[in-house]
Design a protein around this motif. Sequence first.
Motif, PDB file in Angstrom:
ATOM      1  N   GLU A  32      75.122  40.919  60.885  1.00 21.72           N
ATOM      2  CA  GLU A  32      76.498  41.118  61.352  1.00 21.72           C
ATOM      3  C   GLU A  32      77.311  41.900  60.337  1.00 21.72           C
ATOM      4  O   GLU A  32      77.113  41.790  59.122  1.00 21.72           O
ATOM      5  CB  GLU A  32      77.159  39.763  61.616  1.00 21.72           C
ATOM      6  N   LEU A  33      78.215  42.730  60.835  1.00 24.01           N
ATOM      7  CA  LEU A  33      79.075  43.539  59.997  1.00 24.01           C
ATOM      8  C   LEU A  33      80.524  43.133  60.188  1.00 24.01           C
ATOM      9  O   LEU A  33      80.920  42.684  61.269  1.00 24.01           O
ATOM     10  CB  LEU A  33      78.917  45.023  60.357  1.00 24.01           C
ATOM     11  N   ASN A  34      81.322  43.282  59.142  1.00 20.85           N
ATOM     12  CA  ASN A  34      82.753  42.997  59.249  1.00 20.85           C
ATOM     13  C   ASN A  34      83.436  44.049  60.116  1.00 20.85           C
ATOM     14  O   ASN A  34      83.133  45.241  60.019  1.00 20.85           O
ATOM     15  CB  ASN A  34      83.405  42.997  57.859  1.00 20.85           C
ATOM     16  N   SER A  35      84.344  43.604  60.944  1.00 21.43           N
ATOM     17  CA  SER A  35      85.055  44.535  61.827  1.00 21.43           C
ATOM     18  C   SER A  35      85.983  45.459  61.056  1.00 21.43           C
ATOM     19  O   SER A  35      86.337  46.541  61.548  1.00 21.43           O
ATOM     20  CB  SER A  35      85.858  43.748  62.873  1.00 21.43           C
ATOM     21  N   ASP A  36      86.363  45.053  59.831  1.00 20.66           N
ATOM     22  CA  ASP A  36      87.288  45.877  59.051  1.00 20.66           C
ATOM     23  C   ASP A  36      86.574  46.929  58.213  1.00 20.66           C
ATOM     24  O   ASP A  36      87.200  47.674  57.455  1.00 20.66           O
ATOM     25  CB  ASP A  36      88.158  45.005  58.146  1.00 20.66           C
TER      26      ASP A  36
ATOM     27  N   LYS B 100      84.538  46.452  55.719  1.00 22.72           N
ATOM     28  CA  LYS B 100      84.180  46.023  54.372  1.00 22.72           C
ATOM     29  C   LYS B 100      82.718  45.576  54.327  1.00 22.72           C
ATOM     30  O   LYS B 100      82.138  45.216  55.337  1.00 22.72           O
ATOM     31  CB  LYS B 100      85.085  44.865  53.922  1.00 22.72           C
ATOM     32  N   GLU B 101      82.147  45.601  53.119  1.00 21.91           N
ATOM     33  CA  GLU B 101      80.755  45.188  52.958  1.00 21.91           C
ATOM     34  C   GLU B 101      80.559  43.741  53.399  1.00 21.91           C
ATOM     35  O   GLU B 101      81.412  42.879  53.155  1.00 21.91           O
ATOM     36  CB  GLU B 101      80.320  45.324  51.494  1.00 21.91           C
ATOM     37  N   THR B 102      79.444  43.484  54.083  1.00 21.05           N
ATOM     38  CA  THR B 102      79.091  42.133  54.498  1.00 21.05           C
ATOM     39  C   THR B 102      77.770  41.766  53.841  1.00 21.05           C
ATOM     40  O   THR B 102      76.804  42.525  53.910  1.00 21.05           O
ATOM     41  CB  THR B 102      78.911  42.052  56.027  1.00 21.05           C
ATOM     42  N   CYS B 103      77.742  40.609  53.189  1.00 17.96           N
ATOM     43  CA  CYS B 103      76.532  40.184  52.495  1.00 17.96           C
ATOM     44  C   CYS B 103      75.782  39.137  53.304  1.00 17.96           C
ATOM     45  O   CYS B 103      76.349  38.102  53.680  1.00 17.96           O
ATOM     46  CB  CYS B 103      76.860  39.619  51.119  1.00 17.96           C
ATOM     47  N   GLY B 104      74.517  39.420  53.584  1.00 19.61           N
ATOM     48  CA  GLY B 104      73.650  38.385  54.132  1.00 19.61           C
ATOM     49  C   GLY B 104      73.314  37.371  53.061  1.00 19.61           C
ATOM     50  O   GLY B 104      73.155  36.181  53.330  1.00 19.61           O
ATOM     51  N   ALA B 105      73.200  37.851  51.829  1.00 20.79           N
ATOM     52  CA  ALA B 105      73.077  36.990  50.649  1.00 20.79           C
ATOM     53  C   ALA B 105      74.025  37.559  49.606  1.00 20.79           C
ATOM     54  O   ALA B 105      73.873  38.698  49.163  1.00 20.79           O
ATOM     55  CB  ALA B 105      71.641  36.976  50.134  1.00 20.79           C
ATOM     56  N   SER B 106      75.026  36.779  49.226  1.00 23.81           N
ATOM     57  CA  SER B 106      76.005  37.260  48.259  1.00 23.81           C
ATOM     58  C   SER B 106      75.365  37.348  46.867  1.00 23.81           C
ATOM     59  O   SER B 106      74.305  36.773  46.621  1.00 23.81           O
ATOM     60  CB  SER B 106      77.234  36.341  48.251  1.00 23.81           C
ATOM     61  N   PRO B 107      75.976  38.074  45.952  1.00 21.72           N
ATOM     62  CA  PRO B 107      75.370  38.295  44.634  1.00 21.72           C
ATOM     63  C   PRO B 107      75.010  36.993  43.921  1.00 21.72           C
ATOM     64  O   PRO B 107      75.818  36.075  43.824  1.00 21.72           O
ATOM     65  CB  PRO B 107      76.472  39.057  43.876  1.00 21.72           C
ATOM     66  N   HIS B 108      73.766  36.942  43.418  1.00 24.02           N
ATOM     67  CA  HIS B 108      73.284  35.753  42.728  1.00 24.02           C
ATOM     68  C   HIS B 108      72.022  36.113  41.954  1.00 24.02           C
ATOM     69  O   HIS B 108      71.418  37.166  42.169  1.00 24.02           O
ATOM     70  CB  HIS B 108      72.953  34.636  43.731  1.00 24.02           C
ATOM     71  N   SER B 109      71.626  35.228  41.065  1.00 21.49           N
ATOM     72  CA  SER B 109      70.298  35.296  40.461  1.00 21.49           C
ATOM     73  C   SER B 109      69.552  34.039  40.901  1.00 21.49           C
ATOM     74  O   SER B 109      70.158  32.997  41.155  1.00 21.49           O
ATOM     75  CB  SER B 109      70.386  35.374  38.930  1.00 21.49           C
ATOM     76  N   ASP B 110      68.241  34.143  41.035  1.00 20.79           N
ATOM     77  CA  ASP B 110      67.459  33.000  41.492  1.00 20.79           C
ATOM     78  C   ASP B 110      67.408  31.933  40.408  1.00 20.79           C
ATOM     79  O   ASP B 110      67.467  32.227  39.214  1.00 20.79           O
ATOM     80  CB  ASP B 110      66.040  33.442  41.873  1.00 20.79           C
ATOM     81  N   PHE B 111      67.263  30.680  40.839  1.00 19.23           N
ATOM     82  CA  PHE B 111      67.384  29.568  39.905  1.00 19.23           C
ATOM     83  C   PHE B 111      66.120  29.313  39.078  1.00 19.23           C
ATOM     84  O   PHE B 111      66.200  28.845  37.949  1.00 19.23           O
ATOM     85  CB  PHE B 111      67.718  28.275  40.667  1.00 19.23           C
ATOM     86  N   GLY B 112      64.953  29.575  39.645  1.00 24.34           N
ATOM     87  CA  GLY B 112      63.713  29.086  39.056  1.00 24.34           C
ATOM     88  C   GLY B 112      63.041  30.021  38.074  1.00 24.34           C
ATOM     89  O   GLY B 112      63.684  30.771  37.332  1.00 24.34           O
ATOM     90  N   MET B 113      61.683  29.984  38.086  1.00 27.58           N
ATOM     91  CA  MET B 113      60.911  30.801  37.149  1.00 27.58           C
ATOM     92  C   MET B 113      60.729  32.217  37.661  1.00 27.58           C
ATOM     93  O   MET B 113      61.184  33.183  37.068  1.00 27.58           O
ATOM     94  CB  MET B 113      59.527  30.174  36.917  1.00 27.58           C
ATOM     95  N   ILE B 114      60.019  32.331  38.785  1.00 30.50           N
ATOM     96  CA  ILE B 114      59.678  33.633  39.354  1.00 30.50           C
ATOM     97  C   ILE B 114      59.721  33.517  40.872  1.00 30.50           C
ATOM     98  O   ILE B 114      59.342  32.487  41.435  1.00 30.50           O
ATOM     99  CB  ILE B 114      58.278  34.086  38.886  1.00 30.50           C
ATOM    100  N   THR B 115      60.174  34.570  41.533  1.00 31.16           N
ATOM    101  CA  THR B 115      60.231  34.628  42.993  1.00 31.16           C
ATOM    102  C   THR B 115      59.334  35.754  43.486  1.00 31.16           C
ATOM    103  O   THR B 115      59.356  36.863  42.931  1.00 31.16           O
ATOM    104  CB  THR B 115      61.665  34.890  43.476  1.00 31.16           C
ATOM    105  N   LEU B 116      58.549  35.474  44.528  1.00 29.46           N
ATOM    106  CA  LEU B 116      57.736  36.483  45.202  1.00 29.46           C
ATOM    107  C   LEU B 116      58.298  36.653  46.606  1.00 29.46           C
ATOM    108  O   LEU B 116      58.308  35.707  47.393  1.00 29.46           O
ATOM    109  CB  LEU B 116      56.261  36.066  45.274  1.00 29.46           C
ATOM    110  N   LEU B 117      58.752  37.850  46.906  1.00 28.24           N
ATOM    111  CA  LEU B 117      59.451  38.112  48.160  1.00 28.24           C
ATOM    112  C   LEU B 117      58.676  39.101  49.025  1.00 28.24           C
ATOM    113  O   LEU B 117      58.293  40.178  48.563  1.00 28.24           O
ATOM    114  CB  LEU B 117      60.841  38.677  47.871  1.00 28.24           C
ATOM    115  N   ALA B 118      58.474  38.720  50.291  1.00 25.23           N
ATOM    116  CA  ALA B 118      57.929  39.633  51.298  1.00 25.23           C
ATOM    117  C   ALA B 118      59.054  39.996  52.255  1.00 25.23           C
ATOM    118  O   ALA B 118      59.840  39.132  52.651  1.00 25.23           O
ATOM    119  CB  ALA B 118      56.771  38.981  52.048  1.00 25.23           C
TER     120      ALA B 118
END
Length: 314
Positions: A175-179, A181-199
Motif C-alpha cells: 500500500e502507498l500513502n495517498s499524499d 510520501k514514502e510508505t514503509c512495509g518495514a520501517s528502518p531497523h536493524s535485526d536483533f539477533g546474530m545473522i539473518t538469511l533472507l529469501a
Amino acid sequence: MPTDLKLPIIDLSSPEKISTSRLIRQACLDHGFFYLTNHGVSEELMERVFTESKNLFSLPLDDKIVMSGRGLRGYSPLHDENFSTATKGDSKEMFTFGSSEGVLSQLYPNRWPSQELLPLWRPTMESYYKNVVDAGRKLLGLVALALNLEENFFERVGAFNDQAPVVRLLRYSGELNSDGKETCGASPHSDFGMITLLATDGVPGLQVCRDKDKEPNVWEDVPGIKGAFVVNIGDLMERWTNGLFRSTMHRVLSVGKERYSVAVFLDPDPNCVVECLESCCSDTSPPRFPPVRTRDYFHDRFSQSLTSYSSTSS
C-alpha cells in the motif's frame, strides 16, 4: 533516487574455508550485508515455501487470527510490528515458526495451520527449516573463522542450538500513502539477533543504510538474486564483536505491489550469554557492551517493537 548497492557474493560451497572467511570478514566490515549462493537449499524448495506462504496469507483473517500465539510464534496481523512511535505500525503480516523438537518447542509451541486448510504447508516448512539451519551452521563456522576463532566456536558456547533459529514469513501489502510520501512495509531497523538469511520473491523494496549514524540517512537498493540469500549482521553479533561487525539499518519501502519474503533468524539459545569476544577487544579497545543473556535481551527488544508480544508477555 537510491542506487543499487553492489554487495559481495559469498559461495558457501567453496572448499577454501580460509579465503571464504576472509571474504565474509571484509563484507561484514564494509557492508554488514552480502549475498550467499550455493547454500544447499534448492530453488524448488524455496518456490514451494513461497507458494505455501501465499496460501496462508490469502486465508480469511478469522482463520489466521486463531493461529496467533503467545509471544513470538504464530500469526501477526498488519501493523503489529512498529519500530517507530511516529507511525501506526508496519504494513505487513507475519507468520513465525521454529523447530518442532526439543525444549524450546514446548516453551514456544508452533501454531500450525490445520492440515485440512493447507495440507502441504507443515511438511514444506519443516523441510525448509532443516535445510536452512544446516546452511546457517556452516555459515556461522565461517563467521567464526573470520573473527579468528575456532570454527565450532558458536556451537561450543551455546550460541548455535539448531532448535533456536526461527523462520518468519512476511507479506507486505504494498500500500502507498495517498499524499505521495514514502510508505514503509518495514520501517528502518536493524535485526536483533546474530545473522539473518533472507529469501525474496524478486519484488523490489529492500534498502540499506550503511552508516546508521549519519544524518540524513542515505538509502541504497538491494536487488534480489534468484536462488540466493541476502545475509545481514544483527545487533547481537555487533555486541559480540565489540562493534567490529556492525549491524546495518535497513527497511522495506512499499512500491505499490504485494511483496513476499522469508527471513530466517539465527538466534542463540535463550540461555547463551553474549559477551565481548577476546579477539575483538584489547587494552585500547575495551568491551563497549555489558554481557547479556539472550532470553533477557530478546524479551526487552520484542517488548518494545511487537504489540502482540508486549500484550501477552509478563
